[in-house]
Design a protein around this motif. Structure first.
Motif, PDB file in Angstrom:
ATOM      1  N   VAL A  24       9.419  24.905  96.885  1.00 38.52           N
ATOM      2  CA  VAL A  24       8.717  23.763  97.483  1.00 38.52           C
ATOM      3  C   VAL A  24       7.228  23.871  97.166  1.00 38.52           C
ATOM      4  N   ALA A  25       6.717  22.803  96.568  1.00 36.39           N
ATOM      5  CA  ALA A  25       5.330  22.808  96.080  1.00 36.39           C
ATOM      6  C   ALA A  25       4.678  21.459  96.352  1.00 36.39           C
ATOM      7  N   ALA A  26       5.146  20.761  97.395  1.00 33.28           N
ATOM      8  CA  ALA A  26       4.676  19.392  97.617  1.00 33.28           C
ATOM      9  C   ALA A  26       3.522  19.311  98.616  1.00 33.28           C
ATOM     10  N   GLY A  27       3.059  20.458  99.110  1.00 33.60           N
ATOM     11  CA  GLY A  27       2.003  20.440 100.121  1.00 33.60           C
ATOM     12  C   GLY A  27       0.655  20.045  99.518  1.00 33.60           C
ATOM     13  N   SER A  28      -0.268  19.644 100.389  1.00 33.53           N
ATOM     14  CA  SER A  28      -1.553  19.157  99.886  1.00 33.53           C
ATOM     15  C   SER A  28      -2.633  20.234  99.881  1.00 33.53           C
ATOM     16  N   GLY A  29      -2.375  21.376 100.519  1.00 33.78           N
ATOM     17  CA  GLY A  29      -3.346  22.465 100.473  1.00 33.78           C
ATOM     18  C   GLY A  29      -4.623  22.172 101.223  1.00 33.78           C
ATOM     19  N   GLN A  30      -4.478  21.496 102.383  1.00 37.11           N
ATOM     20  CA  GLN A  30      -5.665  21.132 103.186  1.00 37.11           C
ATOM     21  C   GLN A  30      -6.516  22.340 103.560  1.00 37.11           C
ATOM     22  N   ARG A  31      -5.851  23.405 104.018  1.00 45.27           N
ATOM     23  CA  ARG A  31      -6.611  24.552 104.515  1.00 45.27           C
ATOM     24  C   ARG A  31      -7.307  25.318 103.400  1.00 45.27           C
ATOM     25  N   LYS A  38      -2.027  22.246  96.425  1.00 46.76           N
ATOM     26  CA  LYS A  38      -2.202  23.701  96.319  1.00 46.76           C
ATOM     27  C   LYS A  38      -1.496  24.286  95.097  1.00 46.76           C
ATOM     28  N   GLY A 104       8.719  15.642 100.723  1.00 45.68           N
ATOM     29  CA  GLY A 104       8.682  14.808 101.918  1.00 45.68           C
ATOM     30  C   GLY A 104       7.412  15.066 102.695  1.00 45.68           C
ATOM     31  N   SER A 110      10.717  18.535 102.640  1.00 47.18           N
ATOM     32  CA  SER A 110      10.708  18.865 101.207  1.00 47.18           C
ATOM     33  C   SER A 110      11.884  19.779 100.865  1.00 47.18           C
ATOM     34  N   ALA A 139       5.842  27.736  96.715  1.00 52.42           N
ATOM     35  CA  ALA A 139       4.917  27.899  95.584  1.00 52.42           C
ATOM     36  C   ALA A 139       3.649  28.611  96.058  1.00 52.42           C
ATOM     37  N   LYS A 258       1.132  34.889 101.320  1.00 52.27           N
ATOM     38  CA  LYS A 258       1.055  33.432 101.247  1.00 52.27           C
ATOM     39  C   LYS A 258      -0.401  33.003 101.141  1.00 52.27           C
TER      40      LYS A 258
HETATM   41  N1  CTP Z   1       5.225  22.048 101.357  1.00 54.74           N
HETATM   42  C1  CTP Z   1       6.002  21.033 100.812  1.00 54.74           C
HETATM   43  N2  CTP Z   1       5.976  19.792 101.350  1.00 54.74           N
HETATM   44  C2  CTP Z   1       5.177  19.523 102.411  1.00 54.74           C
HETATM   45  C3  CTP Z   1       4.380  20.536 102.977  1.00 54.74           C
HETATM   46  C4  CTP Z   1       4.421  21.807 102.405  1.00 54.74           C
HETATM   47  O1  CTP Z   1       6.717  21.265  99.815  1.00 54.74           O
HETATM   48  N3  CTP Z   1       5.159  18.286 102.894  1.00 54.74           N
HETATM   49  C5  CTP Z   1       5.251  23.383 100.716  1.00 54.74           C
HETATM   50  C6  CTP Z   1       3.881  23.785 100.166  1.00 54.74           C
HETATM   51  O2  CTP Z   1       3.686  23.232  98.873  1.00 54.74           O
HETATM   52  C7  CTP Z   1       3.944  25.281 100.180  1.00 54.74           C
HETATM   53  C8  CTP Z   1       4.903  25.598 101.331  1.00 54.74           C
HETATM   54  O3  CTP Z   1       5.564  24.378 101.664  1.00 54.74           O
HETATM   55  O4  CTP Z   1       4.445  25.820  98.966  1.00 54.74           O
HETATM   56  C9  CTP Z   1       4.176  26.184 102.520  1.00 54.74           C
HETATM   57  O5  CTP Z   1       3.294  25.206 103.047  1.00 54.74           O
HETATM   58  P1  CTP Z   1       1.732  25.428 103.313  1.00 54.74           P
HETATM   59  O6  CTP Z   1       1.327  26.796 102.986  1.00 54.74           O
HETATM   60  O7  CTP Z   1       1.428  24.847 104.644  1.00 54.74           O
HETATM   61  O8  CTP Z   1       1.085  24.525 102.140  1.00 54.74           O
HETATM   62  P2  CTP Z   1       0.292  23.164 102.272  1.00 54.74           P
HETATM   63  O9  CTP Z   1       1.012  22.249 103.178  1.00 54.74           O
HETATM   64  O10 CTP Z   1       0.045  22.713 100.875  1.00 54.74           O
HETATM   65  O11 CTP Z   1      -1.096  23.642 102.877  1.00 54.74           O
HETATM   66  P3  CTP Z   1      -1.866  23.003 104.138  1.00 54.74           P
HETATM   67  O12 CTP Z   1      -0.894  23.093 105.303  1.00 54.74           O
HETATM   68  O13 CTP Z   1      -3.073  23.836 104.278  1.00 54.74           O
HETATM   69  O14 CTP Z   1      -2.151  21.578 103.755  1.00 54.74           O
END
Ligand code: CTP
Ligand code: MG
Length: 464
Positions: A24-31, A38, A104, A110, A139, A258
């Motif tokens: 799963v690599a769909a996160g936005s990497g806000q933090r 990310k 998602g 996701s 990811a 992580k």
């Molecule tokens: N992930 C995902 N779909 C989402 C949210 C997270 O596939 N809607 C994935 C991220 O890409 C990551 C993993 O889940 O590989 C762990 O999430 P996290 O570390 O929280 O990544 P992000 O959501 O990208 O970071 P942040 O919460 O800081 O925005």
């Protein structure tokens, strides 16, 4: 003291056992705060997703024996294209099918989409849900050693339906009053309620492993819960706990950290630097002799096509793009001089001839029926495959286009994306005119010149 590890079979129990990896690599990497997804953030000059794919490979053999990889990516271009191109490159190099799905709104959503894709493939191939191990990986854990995934998969195949890798906790962990606030002002400070017994605590990592049958059951259960209850179950192992299913723990690894914040990225950079100096790192030979110097190869390619005469209207295809309203080029193929020059640069760098050698003297595909009338992009994909097969990885390709028309500026990035996806490596494009001089200046034809850099995958790859 390590986590409790139940004895696991060292052999896969039968030939019908299959393994799928969902990243799963769909996160936005806000933090992390880089302003890009990310998975695209670079660690040691390469995106996190590229590391995540590589660290669990060589996936096919003799490593993990993964039969299928599903990448769950952000839905929006250009991030999606760039990450999908990494997946395509990995598929070619590791000879493993890589499927891409849109993510998602949350991690569990996701994961669910990735698992759906696995289930579709399982039905397609007739794989049994009970003997299909699904590894669900973030990811965001780019440096996870392959043996962590191996331990998880073996434990699933030894009979556990849900398995997590974990490491002991080194900090003392306290439960606090959640109504309080972490802050500098004592009147707002959180209050400690209790200290948790550290020996019983584990920090859980990924990949987590499940049978497909269990995951399908888990998602069906999630579907029955209220939204807030479902959201509280942040990983699939928690769903297992909620269903009263045993979750087995195997040893994780400190390197599977992580990446959440900028400090984590710095820690990962340090780990990567340390790995690069280990004797077993790539580029050093197993007998411990000094590393062979890997010298990159440079190639050049050149292509010219005439603009078709006014009485012979043709569609224009250049750099993998259709250019409506522009007069096309002569030639039997689509006349995509940019893609053709890129192919020749690849062949030249690998020392394996040119377009004529591989696709027929007139680039028509007369020698290779499957390439007859192939588009420039298709030829570039095939050229990239050929040089990889000859033992090279593609560093980069640059193409310069010389002509009065079309104007590349507004579509340069689009063209770069299409060509990069075809080559599975970065392709840069530039364009210029020839100040009215020569055939390009008079608008009679177009010219493209390309260079390519290849990296030999062993000190002396086969060069014909
Ligand atoms: N992930 C995902 N779909 C989402 C949210 C997270 O596939 N809607 C994935 C991220 O890409 C990551 C993993 O889940 O590989 C762990 O999430 P996290 O570390 O929280 O990544 P992000 O959501 O990208 O970071 P942040 O919460 O800081 O925005
Ligand atoms: Mg997140």
């Amino acid at each position: 003291m390590g986590p409790q590890v139940a004895p696991a079979e060292t052999k896969r129990p039968d030939a019908e056992q299959h393994r799928a990896l969902v990243i799963v690599a769909a996160g936005s990497g806000q933090r992390l705060g880089h302003g890009i997804p990310k998975a695209l953030v670079e660690l040691g000059g390469r995106p996190l997703l590229a590391h995540a794919l590589d660290s669990l490979g060589p996936l096919r053999a003799p490593g993990l024996g993964i039969d299928l990889v599903v990448l769950v990516l952000p839905g929006l271009p250009p991030a999606r294209e760039r990450l999908a191109a990494l997946g395509a490159e990995h598929a070619r190099r590791a000879s493993i099918p890589v499927i891409v799905r849109d993510g998602g709104p949350s991690r569990p959503a996701s994961v669910a989409r990735g698992v759906d894709a696995v289930a579709e493939q399982a039905r397609h191939h007739g794989w049994d849900e009970r003997s299909l191990t699904v590894l669900v990986h973030d990811a965001a854990r780019p440096l996870t050693p392959a043996d962590v995934a191996e331990r998880v998969a073996r434990q699933v195949e030894a009979g556990s339906v849900a398995v997590v890798p974990a490491v002991p906790v080194t900090d003392t962990i306290k439960r606090v009053d959640p109504a309080g606030r972490l802050g500098h002002h004592s009147e707002q400070a959180e209050q400690v309620r209790e200290t948790l017994p550290r020996a019983e605590l584990r920090a859980v990592q990924t990949p987590q492993g499940f049978t497909l049958e269990f995951l399908l059951r888990a998602f069906a259960h999630l579907g029955e819960l209220k939204a807030e209850e479902a959201e509280a179950l942040t990983d699939e192992a928690m769903v297992a706990e909620a269903l009263g299913v045993d979750v087995a723990v195997v040893s994780g690894d400190a390197r599977a950290l992580k990446i959440t914040t900028p400090a984590d990225l710095l820690a990962a950079e340090a780990l990567l630097a340390e790995r690069g100096s280990e004797p077993s790192s790539p580029g050093t030979d197993p007998a411990g002799r000094p590393p062979a110097v890997v010298v990159p190869r440079v190639g050049i390619g050149h292509d010219v096509h005439a603009v078709a005469s006014a009485g012979e209207p043709r569609e224009l295809w250049l750099a993998g793009l259709h250019w409506p309203g522009e007069q096309g080029l002569t030639g039997h193929s689509d006349g995509d001089a940019v893609a053709h020059a890129a192919c020749d640069a690849l062949f030249s760098a690998a020392g394996v001839g040119d377009l004529g050698v591989h696709f027929g003297a007139d680039t028509l595909g007369t020698d290779r029926e499957d390439m007859e009338g192939a588009s420039g992009v298709r030829l570039l994909e095939e050229a990239a495959r050929i040089v990889r097969e000859a033992g090279f990885e593609i560093g980069s390709i640059s193409v310069q286009f010389v002509a009065r028309r079309p104007k590349f500026g507004p579509r340069r990035e689009e063209a770069q994306r299409v060509l990069s996806a075809a080559a599975g490596a970065p392709v840069a494009l530039s364009a210029t005119t020839s100040d009215g001089l020569g055939f390009t200046g008079r608008g009679e034809g177009v010219l493209a010149t390309a260079t390519a850099v290849l990296i030999p995958q062993s000190p002396s790859p086969a060069v014909s």
